[in-house]
Design a protein around this motif. Structure first.
Motif, short mmCIF file in Angstrom:
data_model
loop_
_atom_site.label_atom_id
_atom_site.label_comp_id
_atom_site.label_asym_id
_atom_site.label_seq_id
_atom_site.Cartn_x
_atom_site.Cartn_y
_atom_site.Cartn_z
N ASP A 1 0.82 -1.21 0.00
CA ASP A 1 0.00 0.00 0.00
C ASP A 1 0.86 1.26 0.00
O ASP A 1 0.56 2.23 -0.71
CB ASP A 1 -0.92 0.02 1.23
N GLN A 2 1.91 1.26 0.80
CA GLN A 2 2.73 2.46 0.93
C GLN A 2 3.41 2.82 -0.38
O GLN A 2 3.55 4.01 -0.72
CB GLN A 2 3.78 2.30 2.03
N ASN B 1 0.58 4.26 -2.74
CA ASN B 1 0.21 5.62 -2.35
C ASN B 1 1.33 6.62 -2.61
O ASN B 1 1.07 7.81 -2.86
CB ASN B 1 -0.14 5.66 -0.86
N SER C 1 1.40 9.01 -6.01
CA SER C 1 0.62 10.26 -6.00
C SER C 1 1.32 11.30 -5.15
O SER C 1 1.35 12.49 -5.49
CB SER C 1 -0.79 10.00 -5.46
N GLU C 2 1.86 10.86 -4.02
CA GLU C 2 2.57 11.79 -3.14
C GLU C 2 3.78 12.39 -3.84
O GLU C 2 4.05 13.59 -3.72
CB GLU C 2 2.99 11.05 -1.86
N THR D 1 -7.48 6.53 0.78
CA THR D 1 -6.20 6.58 0.09
C THR D 1 -6.33 5.85 -1.23
O THR D 1 -7.30 5.12 -1.47
CB THR D 1 -5.09 5.92 0.92
N ASP D 2 -5.32 5.99 -2.09
CA ASP D 2 -5.34 5.28 -3.37
C ASP D 2 -5.45 3.78 -3.14
O ASP D 2 -6.22 3.09 -3.82
CB ASP D 2 -4.06 5.59 -4.16
N GLU E 1 -6.70 2.18 -0.64
CA GLU E 1 -7.99 1.80 -0.06
C GLU E 1 -9.13 1.90 -1.07
O GLU E 1 -10.21 1.35 -0.84
CB GLU E 1 -8.31 2.71 1.14
#
Length: 229
Positions: A97-98, A101, A104-105, A199-200, A202
């Protein structure tokens, strides 16, 4: 006084300087996504109104999540791009997941650091096949990505096409002629709205591919554009 025949002609102004829109698409996959977006590129090239005003570069990175945007950054630096739009196309699949995500960050960070190039993300959670499924049916259950591929295998058979394969060079044609791109965009928007605040990672199932598609569709020949917008 005559000019020697071997004298070099004045250097022609760099072609890209006259381009209205410069779009660079970096894809996680080496086949599926590049083949699909190359279809848009070819169709846009056939549009006499825009073929000389829009430059589209499609590249299959063959690497996951953060490596896609890193490859895009490296390309931007190496080619000293300015006034360009970059799109990173990638899937969630089973990646952490990290990491998912973080793309995008990273894009947001780059956009705050400079203004010459706009970085955008066009992810799919779990995979781009979800975007293709939306051309034929609405789906909002969090099932394994194998479901989407099985659905497409069956649908392609019903349409008289060979089985859905990731190396199908006619994906753009199939989705445009046999599917309903305009409805797919609406359903993709509906899913994103339902995932508001998540979040992306999720947001599943969901996709942002339609954001890039809507951008490209602006430059399609009118008969094709009407299928999208």
């Amino acid at each position: 006084m005559s000019t020697p025949q071997n004298k070099k002609k004045p250097r022609r102004i760099e072609h890209l300087e006259t381009i209205k829109e410069k779009i660079y698409i970096f894809c996680e996959g080496a086949k599926t996504e590049p083949f699909y977006f190359e279809g848009f590129k070819k169709a846009i090239k056939s549009n006499v109104a825009y073929r000389d005003l829009v430059h589209i570069h499609v590249e299959g990175v063959g690497a996951e999540t953060l490596r896609v945007i890193r490859a895009a950054e490296a390309y931007v630096r190496a080619n000293k791009l300015k006034n360009a739009t970059v799109w990173c196309v990638y899937d969630k699949d089973s990646f952490p997941d990290q990491d998912f995500n973080a793309v995008s960050e990273r894009a947001n960070t780059l956009n705050h650091q400079q203004s010459n190039v706009a970085y955008n993300v066009a992810w799919s959670n779990q995979c781009i096949e979800y975007w293709f499924v939306l051309h034929f049916a609405f789906y909002d259950s969090d099932n394994d990505r194998k479901y989407y591929r099985d659905f497409l295998h069956k649908k392609f058979g019903e349409l008289g096409w060979r089985r859905y394969e990731k190396n199908n060079e006619e994906l753009f044609k199939v989705m445009t002629e046999k599917g309903n791109p305009k409805q797919a965009i609406r359903w993709a928007e509906q899913r994103l709205k339902a995932c508001s605040g998540l979040t992306d990672a999720e947001s599943v199932p969901a996709t942002k591919i339609h954001l890039l598609v809507k951008k490209l569709a602006l430059y399609l020949p009118e008969d094709l554009r009407d299928k999208y917008l």
